[in-house]
Design a protein around this motif. Structure first.
Motif, PDB file in Angstrom:
ATOM      1  N   UNK A  81       0.806  -1.219   0.000  1.00 48.84           N
ATOM      2  CA  UNK A  81       0.000   0.000   0.000  1.00 48.84           C
ATOM      3  C   UNK A  81       0.839   1.268   0.000  1.00 48.84           C
ATOM      4  N   UNK A  82       0.166   2.365   0.326  1.00 50.45           N
ATOM      5  CA  UNK A  82       0.800   3.679   0.338  1.00 50.45           C
ATOM      6  C   UNK A  82       1.504   3.884   1.677  1.00 50.45           C
ATOM      7  N   UNK A  83       2.767   4.313   1.665  1.00 50.66           N
ATOM      8  CA  UNK A  83       3.506   4.469   2.916  1.00 50.66           C
ATOM      9  C   UNK A  83       2.817   5.419   3.886  1.00 50.66           C
ATOM     10  N   UNK A  84       2.714   4.959   5.116  1.00 54.39           N
ATOM     11  CA  UNK A  84       2.186   5.792   6.199  1.00 54.39           C
ATOM     12  C   UNK A  84       3.132   5.676   7.378  1.00 54.39           C
ATOM     13  N   UNK A  85       2.889   6.454   8.420  1.00 52.12           N
ATOM     14  CA  UNK A  85       3.760   6.431   9.596  1.00 52.12           C
ATOM     15  C   UNK A  85       3.819   5.019  10.177  1.00 52.12           C
ATOM     16  N   UNK A  86       5.036   4.586  10.548  1.00 48.02           N
ATOM     17  CA  UNK A  86       5.197   3.269  11.141  1.00 48.02           C
ATOM     18  C   UNK A  86       5.218   2.158  10.115  1.00 48.02           C
ATOM     19  N   UNK A  87       5.862   2.427   8.964  1.00 43.17           N
ATOM     20  CA  UNK A  87       5.991   1.400   7.934  1.00 43.17           C
ATOM     21  C   UNK A  87       6.911   0.276   8.395  1.00 43.17           C
ATOM     22  N   UNK A  88       6.887  -0.820   7.630  1.00 42.69           N
ATOM     23  CA  UNK A  88       7.694  -1.989   7.992  1.00 42.69           C
ATOM     24  C   UNK A  88       9.172  -1.620   8.108  1.00 42.69           C
ATOM     25  N   UNK A  89       9.706  -0.877   7.128  1.00 41.51           N
ATOM     26  CA  UNK A  89      11.142  -0.580   7.187  1.00 41.51           C
ATOM     27  C   UNK A  89      11.495   0.303   8.368  1.00 41.51           C
ATOM     28  N   UNK A  90      10.586   1.191   8.773  1.00 40.12           N
ATOM     29  CA  UNK A  90      10.852   2.041   9.932  1.00 40.12           C
ATOM     30  C   UNK A  90      10.893   1.213  11.215  1.00 40.12           C
ATOM     31  N   UNK A  91       9.915   0.324  11.360  1.00 35.99           N
ATOM     32  CA  UNK A  91       9.857  -0.525  12.554  1.00 35.99           C
ATOM     33  C   UNK A  91      11.044  -1.482  12.576  1.00 35.99           C
ATOM     34  N   UNK A  92      11.326  -2.096  11.428  1.00 35.13           N
ATOM     35  CA  UNK A  92      12.424  -3.063  11.354  1.00 35.13           C
ATOM     36  C   UNK A  92      13.775  -2.393  11.614  1.00 35.13           C
ATOM     37  N   UNK A  93      14.002  -1.225  11.024  1.00 38.92           N
ATOM     38  CA  UNK A  93      15.288  -0.555  11.191  1.00 38.92           C
ATOM     39  C   UNK A  93      15.471  -0.033  12.612  1.00 38.92           C
TER      40      UNK A  93
END
Length: 270
Positions: A81-93
């Protein structure tokens, strides 16, 4: 209808999109009036839809952190989907700075906006592909550049399988992806269902009708049907449950009743 500057050329902005409707539910700004109209019509039948989507995102974040705790630092997020706050890469990184994330979506707006968000990030990328064609995903150059399928990967199918009709054989698609993954990989999944919704099936069916009318059928599956997607995986405790009940970080007694709509689970490939 005026085309926003961020909207890719070539897309029909008079046709609603599932990913842009989802963006609207989450309070995003990358949606068109036609998407907002469809979302408001769906919410006329199920006013708690934004709560469902928030619970979905919260589960995803907990599942990503769980994966990192299990030693997994590669993520394949299909139907991102469209990136929103708390995306997978943000949480993972945040949990593991070396984590690698490949997003997959077939919506041109989702792909274009993701590319803009990820520009300059050599640990995350997006590819344009469709869950219904697993080989397009597995053969994508971005996947081969970013992920090592000989090592465990967390495969995220979050709020996407309920948009794949039975005639397109979603179980075969999931099985094909599963077979490409290394032992120890995780399947992270959420799925819509009439079970858990604080409405009658007839009332909730109004929302299903909205999605049918915009040519993006929402397939409500039973718990048993959703569990079938985990064939070849061993369920992680607490199993297939309502989204707030999967390893909650806070007391769930105060959760909105709509948050308990549908199912979430994580399975591990042996």
């Amino acid at each position: 209808m005026e085309r926003p500057a961020w909207a890719p050329q070539g897309i029909d902005i008079s046709v609603p999109s599932v990913s842009r409707i989802y963006d609207y539910y989450l309070g995003g700004s990358h949606n068109f009036e036609v998407d907002r109209e469809a979302a408001r019509e769906a919410m006329r039948f199920m006013p708690g839809l934004p709560k469902v989507m928030q619970a979905n995102r919260a589960f995803m974040r907990r599942a990503v952190r769980f994966a990192v705790d299990e030693g997994i630092t590669q993520f394949l997020d299909i139907g991102s989907g469209i990136p929103t706050f708390g995306n997978v890469h943000e949480v993972a990184h945040a949990a593991s700075p070396g984590a690698r994330v490949l997003y997959v979506d077939h919506d041109p707006v989702a792909v274009a906006h993701s590319r803009a968000v990820l520009e300059g990030n050599d640990q995350a990328a997006i590819t344009a592909a469709d869950l219904r064609k697993p080989q397009d995903i597995l053969c994508a150059p971005e996947l081969n550049q970013l992920l090592d399928l000989s090592r465990p990967v967390a495969l995220l199918l979050v709020a996407v399988l309920h948009f794949v009709e039975d005639q397109d054989d979603p179980r075969a698609a999931v099985a094909e992806l599963r077979d490409a993954l290394a032992p120890g990989s995780l399947l992270v999944l959420t799925h819509a269902s009439y079970e858990g919704i604080p409405l009658s099936e007839e009332e909730a069916g109004g929302t299903v009708g909205v999605y049918r009318n915009i040519k993006n059928p929402l397939v409500m599956r039973s718990r048993e049907e959703v569990a079938g997607f985990f064939d070849g995986f061993t369920m992680v405790e607490p199993g297939l449950v309502s989204m707030p009940l999967w390893r909650p970080e806070n007391d769930t007694d105060q959760e909105d009743p709509y948050a308990f709509s549908g199912f979430a689970g994580v399975g591990r490939k042996a």
